[in-house]
Design an enzyme around this catalytic site. Structure first.
Site, PDB file in Angstrom:
ATOM      1  N   ARG A  58      23.211  32.002   7.391  1.00 45.89           N
ATOM      2  CA  ARG A  58      22.350  31.385   8.404  1.00 45.89           C
ATOM      3  C   ARG A  58      22.992  31.421   9.790  1.00 45.89           C
ATOM      4  NH1 ARG A  58      23.111  26.222   8.784  1.00 45.89           N
ATOM      5  NH2 ARG A  58      22.905  25.571   6.634  1.00 45.89           N
ATOM      6  N   TYR A 111      -0.577  28.818  25.234  1.00 47.12           N
ATOM      7  CA  TYR A 111      -0.957  29.171  23.852  1.00 47.12           C
ATOM      8  C   TYR A 111      -1.293  27.892  23.076  1.00 47.12           C
ATOM      9  CZ  TYR A 111       0.015  31.166  19.158  1.00 47.12           C
ATOM     10  OH  TYR A 111      -0.036  31.580  17.856  1.00 47.12           O
ATOM     11  N   ASP A 183       7.172  31.534  28.516  1.00 53.65           N
ATOM     12  CA  ASP A 183       6.722  32.376  27.398  1.00 53.65           C
ATOM     13  C   ASP A 183       6.297  33.707  28.008  1.00 53.65           C
ATOM     14  OD1 ASP A 183       5.197  33.680  25.423  1.00 53.65           O
ATOM     15  OD2 ASP A 183       4.536  31.794  24.521  1.00 53.65           O
ATOM     16  N   LYS A 208       4.371  40.018  18.296  1.00 50.39           N
ATOM     17  CA  LYS A 208       3.328  40.772  18.989  1.00 50.39           C
ATOM     18  C   LYS A 208       3.840  42.171  19.329  1.00 50.39           C
ATOM     19  CE  LYS A 208       0.942  36.972  18.632  1.00 50.39           C
ATOM     20  NZ  LYS A 208       0.984  35.874  19.590  1.00 50.39           N
TER      21      LYS A 208
HETATM   22  C1  LIG Z   1       1.113  34.525  19.278  1.00 50.31           C
HETATM   23  C2  LIG Z   1       1.802  33.795  20.369  1.00 50.31           C
HETATM   24  C3  LIG Z   1       2.841  32.920  20.080  1.00 50.31           C
HETATM   25  C4  LIG Z   1       3.248  32.576  18.670  1.00 50.31           C
HETATM   26  O1  LIG Z   1       3.687  33.663  17.922  1.00 50.31           O
HETATM   27  P1  LIG Z   1       3.600  33.598  16.303  1.00 50.31           P
HETATM   28  O2  LIG Z   1       4.555  34.616  15.843  1.00 50.31           O
HETATM   29  O3  LIG Z   1       2.172  33.892  15.974  1.00 50.31           O
HETATM   30  O4  LIG Z   1       3.976  32.219  15.894  1.00 50.31           O
HETATM   31  C5  LIG Z   1       3.468  32.306  21.130  1.00 50.31           C
HETATM   32  N1  LIG Z   1       3.094  32.541  22.401  1.00 50.31           N
HETATM   33  C6  LIG Z   1       2.102  33.380  22.709  1.00 50.31           C
HETATM   34  C7  LIG Z   1       1.747  33.593  24.132  1.00 50.31           C
HETATM   35  C8  LIG Z   1       1.418  34.030  21.699  1.00 50.31           C
HETATM   36  O5  LIG Z   1       0.395  34.828  22.005  1.00 50.31           O
END
Ligand SMILES: *Cc1c(COP(=O)(O)O)cnc(C)c1O
Length: 390
Positions: A58, A111, A183, A208
């Site tokens: 970990r 988000y 973000d 993403k």
């Molecule tokens: C999808 C997304 C997240 C979260 O990602 P996951 O892997 O689905 O938990 C966070 N911030 C933004 C802007 C996103 O589009």
């Protein structure tokens, strides 16, 4: 970092070389996928020593180190941690920053699950959240109170794709000793380096574009040197760990991020321009479009674009949005975005935003790597169905 790891290298070169320390990979190009909970020590003295490179699965393996090093280099960060989803990266960034009694100023276009965590989870621990206008810049200074500890941005924001003036906001934050979190999922480290623009912590939902193939859930959080010790300790105290296969898939995706993003962006712009000419559409939301309200900021602060865009139909009924989406054939209906395949979803931000915003659904398209002409033909036939049945 095989050979030169010069910060002056172009992003394409850095993508190919970053995180490839021969100490980690040996003679092989890629790091091994190390499945490990336990690490063995040579002696009882080594077990007790605090200078061991590896101590427990970990706590880090060559696989996780390769990814963390790569993302840190791309962002110019002091350090990076990997989290088991993008959302857990968002919450880890907030946990590293906030304490009971603190207030966070959060962009209202954030988000939705990040907003839900702030309102439900963080509130239980005495943290309050106040939402700010998604197009905000230096005016954020007027909202700062003695309780304000951090500013949480997501630029451009979910669904409405509003750009925030990060350098102006960071200037306000610096003068008041506030922490700025951003973000950066839409832009990725190739399109924007928020730490260079004054942010302290940057989050990527690597699920993403970075992983890029709709097959891994993972997030990263990177920090500047001031915040890195707190981020590293919070991550460790929470016991967060990402399995080696997901880390490997993410590193593999990262190597082709540049060519994929170029295609996502060029197809995204082609589709956005085509959508702008449709009489059924009220407005296309995509900062690379010259008449988008965020265009000047996008041009000034970002060096690239993504293939995620939104639009509002003139017919603002949910029924029209659903009928349009159901008529599409090449776009999968689903959450998430940034994979090689095109997706569509819709949301109604006015239903959950704190500040007044326009009513009605926003249709969101994640433009994948398909031929853009085929995607446009699919959109065209879906519009044709909309007018003929409606
Ligand atoms: C999808 C997304 C997240 C979260 O990602 P996951 O892997 O689905 O938990 C966070 N911030 C933004 C802007 C996103 O589009």
């Amino acid at each position: 970092m095989s050979g030169k790891s010069d910060r002056d290298q172009q992003p394409a070169t850095r993508l190919a070389n970053t995180g490839r320390d021969r100490d980690l990979t040996g003679p092989f190009i890629n790091p091994p996928v190390i499945r490990a909970s336990t690490v063995l020590f040579d002696s009882a003295a080594d077990l007790a020593a605090d200078n061991q490179r590896y101590t427990y699965g970990r706590a880090g393996t060559p696989t996780t180190e390769a990814l963390a090093t790569a993302i840190s280099e791309l962002h110019g960060a002091a350090g990076t941690v990997a989290c088991p989803s993008g959302l857990s990266a968002c919450t880890t960034a907030l946990l590293a920053t906030l304490s009971a009694g603190d207030e966070v100023l959060m962009v209202d276009s954030v988000y939705y699950p990040t907003r839900r965590a702030a309102e439900k989870l963080f509130r239980r621990f005495g943290v309050t959240t106040r939402y700010v206008d998604p197009g905000i810049g230096a005016e954020i200074a007027d909202l700062v109170t003695p309780a304000t500890r951090a500013i949480y941005l997501e630029s451009p924001g979910s669904y409405t794709l509003d750009m925030q003036d990060l350098p102006a906001i960071a200037g306000v934050a610096k003068a008041r000793d506030l922490i700025v979190l951003c973000d950066n999922t839409w832009a990725t480290p190739l399109g924007c380096r928020p730490l260079d623009l004054g942010a302290d912590i940057v989050v990527e939902a690597a699920t993403k574009y970075i992983a890029g193939h709709s097959d891994a859930s993972i997030g990263t959080v990177s920090a500047n040197s001031d915040l890195w010790p707190r981020l590293r300790d919070t991550h460790r105290q929470m016991g967060l760990y990402v399995g080696p296969d997901d880390v490997f898939l993410t590193l593999r995706g990262l190597r082709t991020l540049g060519v994929r993003l170029d295609r996502h962006a060029s197809s995204g712009l082609e589709v956005a321009r085509w959508l702008q000419r449709r009489s059924e559409i009220e407005r296309v939301l995509y900062p690379p479009l010259p008449d988008d309200p965020g265009h000047a900021l996008w041009k000034r602060d970002m060096t690239g674009a993504a293939g995620l865009l939104g639009f509002r139909l003139r017919d603002r009924s949910v029924e029209a949005a659903q009928r349009f989406i159901d008529a599409l054939r090449l776009f999968g209906i689903g959450w998430s975005w940034g994979g090689y395949e095109s997706l569509v979803a819709y949301a109604e931000p006015a239903r959950y935003r704190a500040l007044p915003t326009e009513e009605g659904p926003i249709v969101r398209l994640s433009i994948g790597l398909e031929d853009p002409g085929d995607l446009i033909a699919d959109l065209d036939q879906a519009f044709a169905g909309l007018s003929s049945d409606g």
